[in-house]
Design an enzyme around this catalytic site. Structure first.
Site, mmCIF file in Angstrom:
data_model
loop_
_atom_site.group_PDB
_atom_site.id
_atom_site.type_symbol
_atom_site.label_atom_id
_atom_site.label_comp_id
_atom_site.label_asym_id
_atom_site.label_seq_id
_atom_site.Cartn_x
_atom_site.Cartn_y
_atom_site.Cartn_z
ATOM 1 N N ARG A 12 -11.663 15.427 90.414
ATOM 2 C CA ARG A 12 -10.360 14.904 89.983
ATOM 3 C C ARG A 12 -9.665 15.856 89.001
ATOM 4 N NH1 ARG A 12 -10.487 9.237 90.257
ATOM 5 N NH2 ARG A 12 -11.267 8.698 92.297
ATOM 6 N N ASP A 121 -3.892 -1.897 81.549
ATOM 7 C CA ASP A 121 -4.644 -0.786 82.137
ATOM 8 C C ASP A 121 -4.698 0.336 81.102
ATOM 9 O OD1 ASP A 121 -5.377 -0.260 85.342
ATOM 10 O OD2 ASP A 121 -5.352 1.542 84.101
HETATM 11 C C1 LIG Z 1 -9.712 0.322 91.342
HETATM 12 S S1 LIG Z 1 -8.484 -0.213 90.210
HETATM 13 C C2 LIG Z 1 -8.558 -1.963 90.432
HETATM 14 C C3 LIG Z 1 -7.206 -2.623 90.316
HETATM 15 C C4 LIG Z 1 -7.181 -4.136 90.556
HETATM 16 N N1 LIG Z 1 -7.949 -4.841 89.567
HETATM 17 C C5 LIG Z 1 -7.627 -4.473 91.958
HETATM 18 O O1 LIG Z 1 -8.752 -4.989 92.121
HETATM 19 O O2 LIG Z 1 -6.892 -4.222 92.901
HETATM 20 C C6 LIG Z 1 -9.327 0.012 88.637
HETATM 21 C C7 LIG Z 1 -8.385 0.112 87.443
HETATM 22 O O3 LIG Z 1 -9.174 0.070 86.253
HETATM 23 C C8 LIG Z 1 -8.588 0.939 85.304
HETATM 24 N N2 LIG Z 1 -9.570 1.357 84.287
HETATM 25 C C9 LIG Z 1 -10.594 2.226 84.435
HETATM 26 N N3 LIG Z 1 -11.224 2.407 83.274
HETATM 27 C C10 LIG Z 1 -10.587 1.629 82.366
HETATM 28 C C11 LIG Z 1 -10.764 1.393 80.967
HETATM 29 N N4 LIG Z 1 -11.722 1.999 80.278
HETATM 30 N N5 LIG Z 1 -9.921 0.522 80.356
HETATM 31 C C12 LIG Z 1 -8.940 -0.100 81.059
HETATM 32 N N6 LIG Z 1 -8.713 0.091 82.370
HETATM 33 C C13 LIG Z 1 -9.528 0.948 83.022
HETATM 34 C C14 LIG Z 1 -8.087 2.108 86.152
HETATM 35 O O4 LIG Z 1 -7.067 2.848 85.488
HETATM 36 C C15 LIG Z 1 -7.612 1.416 87.425
HETATM 37 O O5 LIG Z 1 -6.231 1.198 87.429
#
Ligand SMILES: C[S@@+](CC[C@H](N)C(=O)[O-])C[C@H]1O[C@@H](n2cnc3c(N)ncnc32)[C@H](O)[C@@H]1O
Length: 251
Positions: A12, A121
Site C-alpha cells: 500500500r 473513521d
Molecule cells: C473494511 S472497512 C469497513 C466499513 C464498514 N464498517 C462496512 O462493513 O462496510 C474498515 C474501516 O475501518 C477503518 N479503520 C481501520 N483502522 C481503524 C482505526 N484504528 N480506527 C478507526 N477506524 C479504523 C478503515 O479506515 C476503514 O474505513
C-alpha cells in the site's frame, strides 16, 4: 497490525513512496516519518486502511435491527422518550451509516420514533466522501428499489452516473474522525446500537480485546453490538451475550 500484514502495508505504501514522494526505499521513508510525522500521518493512514464497503452489506443485520433490536429498545422508551443513538464505528465512505439511516427512516415512517446516527473513521479521505454523500450509480444497486426511490437523488447531469443521498437521510448522520487506538472514545453520549463490522479483523488479538472493551464501555447496558460475519467474539471476555449471528447484547 500483526506481522502477517507486513506485505500488505508495504504494498500500500509503495505507491506513495515512489510516485508521490519520489523516494528510493523504506529507509528514506522512515527517516522522513521521523521528521514529518504530523504532516505525513494522514497520508500514511489513508494509504494503509482498507476501506471496502457497500450499501446493505451483510443485509440480514438490517432485518435483525428492525425486527428485533429497535422494537426491544422502543419497549424501553428508547427512540420515544429520547432519540435512539446508533454508531457506525469504522464507517468508511458512508454506505453503512446511510443504510442505517434509510432503514430507520423507513421504520420511523410506520412507528414514529427519533434517532441519530454517528459515523466515525480514522481515514480522513473516506470521511470527506461520506459527508458529500455522492456515489456512483452502480454502487447503490444493493439498495431495495422503494428505498432508492425515496432516499436517493439522481444527478442532474445524465452523463455523470452519480446519485446523491437525500438531505433528510444525510441530516440524520454526523461524521467525525475517531481512531480506535485512542484510550477513550470521544463521543458525546453512550450509544444504544453499535455497528463495528469488518474493522477489528485488521488488528492483532490484544488490540481487538482493548477495542472491544472500549466499545462495550460506550454501549448502554442492554445495548446491541453488531460485528462482521468473519469476526466471532468467542475468544474474548466481554459483558456481551449473543442474540443473533454476530449480534450481541450488553448484559
Ligand atoms: C473494511 S472497512 C469497513 C466499513 C464498514 N464498517 C462496512 O462493513 O462496510 C474498515 C474501516 O475501518 C477503518 N479503520 C481501520 N483502522 C481503524 C482505526 N484504528 N480506527 C478507526 N477506524 C479504523 C478503515 O479506515 C476503514 O474505513
Amino acid at each position: 497490525m500483526p506481522p502477517a500484514k507486513k506485505a500488505l502495508v508495504a504494498g500500500r505504501l509503495h505507491r506513495r513512496l515512489r510516485r508521490t514522494l519520489g523516494m528510493d526505499g523504506f529507509g528514506t521513508y522512515c527517516t522522513y516519518l521521523h521528521d514529518w510525522l504530523p504532516a505525513e500521518l494522514t497520508h500514511l493512514i489513508d494509504a494503509i486502511t482498507t476501506n471496502k464497503t457497500d450499501f446493505f452489506r451483510e443485509a440480514a443485520h438490517f432485518e435483525v435491527l428492525t425486527h428485533h433490536v429497535v422494537p426491544a429498545l422502543m419497549a424501553e422508551g428508547i427512540g420515544v422518550q429520547r432519540p435512539l443513538r446508533v454508531w457506525s464505528a469504522g464507517c468508511s465512505s458512508g454506505p453503512e451509516p446511510y443504510t442505517l439511516a434509510m432503514v430507520l427512516s423507513d421504520y420511523a415512517a410506520r412507528h414514529p420514533m427519533a434517532f441519530h446516527i454517528t459515523g466515525t473513521d480514522v481515514c480522513t479521505e473516506v470521511l470527506e466522501t461520506a459527508r458529500a454523500g455522492i456515489y456512483p450509480e452502480a454502487m447503490v444497486d444493493p439498495i431495495p428499489l422503494p428505498l432508492r426511490k425515496r432516499y436517493l437523488l439522481r444527478s442532474r447531469d445524465p452523463g455523470a452516473a452519480l446519485v446523491r443521498i437525500a438531505p433528510e437521510v444525510r441530516d440524520a448522520v454526523t461524521f467525525r474522525p475517531l481512531n480506535f487506538m485512542d484510550s477513550v472514545y470521544d463521543l458525546p453520549e453512550r450509544q444504544d446500537v453499535i455497528f463495528c463490522r469488518n474493522v477489528i479483523i485488521y488488528f492483532d488479538h490484544e488490540r481487538q480485546q482493548r477495542v472491544l472493551e472500549r466499545l462495550c464501555r460506550t454501549l448502554h447496558p442492554g445495548g446491541f453490538l453488531f460485528m462482521g460475519h468473519a469476526e466471532t467474539l468467542t475468544d474474548f471476555t466481554l459483558p456481551l451475550h449473543p442474540v443473533a449471528p454476530m449480534v450481541y447484547r450488553k448484559t
